[in-house]
Scaffold this active site. Structure first.
Site, short mmCIF file in Angstrom:
data_model
loop_
_atom_site.label_atom_id
_atom_site.label_comp_id
_atom_site.label_asym_id
_atom_site.label_seq_id
_atom_site.Cartn_x
_atom_site.Cartn_y
_atom_site.Cartn_z
N LYS A 52 0.84 -1.20 0.00
CA LYS A 52 0.00 0.00 0.00
C LYS A 52 0.87 1.25 0.00
CE LYS A 52 -3.79 -2.53 1.99
NZ LYS A 52 -4.52 -3.01 3.15
N GLN A 96 -4.96 -1.88 9.26
CA GLN A 96 -4.74 -3.18 8.61
C GLN A 96 -5.32 -4.31 9.46
OE1 GLN A 96 -3.31 -3.66 5.48
NE2 GLN A 96 -4.00 -5.75 5.78
N ASP A 119 -11.36 2.06 3.33
CA ASP A 119 -11.58 0.61 3.17
C ASP A 119 -13.06 0.31 2.89
OD1 ASP A 119 -9.40 -1.08 3.15
OD2 ASP A 119 -9.19 -1.13 5.34
#
Ligand code: NAP
Length: 282
Positions: A52, A96, A119
């Site tokens: 990322k 995460q 997300d």
């Protein structure tokens, strides 16, 4: 001959488009910034976080990284998220997953401001998607829609069968396919006569988490097959939820593993970061 849907190439195209948009924003003195928080040192998570960061670097998005120890308290993590929520120069916040067991994952997801929820996991983002309002969409399903659109595979009026009903893939996928006017069926572990249902699909999307589970007998002649699964086989090679070799002669198009859906997930995360700053272009 089946079309092999190339997620690597498509994700590169998307990243190049985003790079241009980010450059244009920079000319207006706007810098897009993503904060990535990792708790603990899970090696797979470390790889995802690193990928990322690399994608941010390529596109020109500023990435701030918080690598917190395994014993970080829930309170500390919530304080950090609260601080980042209030910072105007932070546009996206990502924690995460998975996080250590002593921290309540739902509490953390809900603590992220829906305006920075790149997300697309916050209940408000999920709710907006369900009622057709604009908001962040979970990256993997959003990437699948982009793949279909960019390969000119029409979804309108098609029978779409999704195998798997997880919150991050199956359910948002169903909402997105509805938005694209497909007729949608969702299957799961209690579905009876799975092959009978999957054989109805013009577009079959598989997110089961079981290596090579979907065989020739599950697929209609000429179907488009999207394989979300990601596994290592007995030879340590990557493979999907679909038995590629068993279905390849029957399908009209298919995503390979690796190089299909996987690369699209990060591209769509980057898209969500940029979209938080500029109107959607696609
Ligand atoms: P998950 O949360 O484990 O969900 C699996 C789903 O499959 C569940 O809904 C389950 O049904 C259903 N299922 C299990 N066995 C089944 C069976 N025999 N017949 C029909 N349905 C069955 O998985 P996920 O998070 O959605 O991930 C699925 C796969 O995609 C995994 O391999 C994961 O690694 C991969 N993945 C890849 C990406 C990417 O970027 N490429 C992103 C996310 C996930 P129940 O609900 O009834 O248990």
């Amino acid at each position: 001959m089946a079309t092999i849907i190339d997620g690597k190439k498509t994700s590169s195209e998307i990243k190049d488009e985003l790079k241009e948009q980010v450059e244009q924003l920079k000319e207006k003195n706007i810098e897009v910034c993503l904060c990535v928080i990792q708790v603990g040192s899970d090696p797979a998570s470390a790889i995802y976080v690193n990928n990322k960061k690399k994608a941010c670097e390529y596109i020109g998005i500023k990435s701030l990284s918080y690598e917190l120890p395994e014993d970080t308290t829930q309170e500390h993590l919530l304080e950090l998220i609260d601080k980042l929520n209030k910072q105007d120069d932070v546009h996206g916040i990502l924690v995460q997953l998975p996080i250590p067991k002593h921290i309540d994952e739902d509490r953390i997801i809900q603590a992220i401001s829906p305006n920075k929820d790149v997300d697309g996991f916050h209940p408000q983002s999920v709710g907006r998607l369900s009622i057709g309002q604009k908001g962040f969409v979970s990256c993997t399903p959003a990437g699948i829609v982009q793949l279909l659109k960019r390969y000119n595979i029409s979804m309108e009026g098609k029978e779409c069968v999704i195998v798997g009903r997880s919150n991050i893939v199956g359910k948002p996928m169903a909402m997105l396919m509805l938005r694209e006017n497909a007729t949608v069926t969702i299957c799961h572990s209690r579905t009876k006569n799975l092959a009978e249902v999957t054989k109805r699909a013009d577009i079959l999307i598989v997110a089961i988490g079981k290596a090579k589970f979907i065989k020739n007998e599950h697929v209609k002649e000429g179907a488009v097959v999207i394989d979300v699964g990601m596994h290592r086989n007995e030879n340590n090679k990557l493979c999907g939820d679909v038995d590629y070799d068993d279905v390849i002669d029957k399908v009209s198009a298919i995503t390979p593993v690796p190089g299909g859906v996987g690369p699209m997930t990060i591209a769509m995360l980057m898209y969500n970061c940029v979209e938080s700053m500029v109107p959607a272009t696609k």
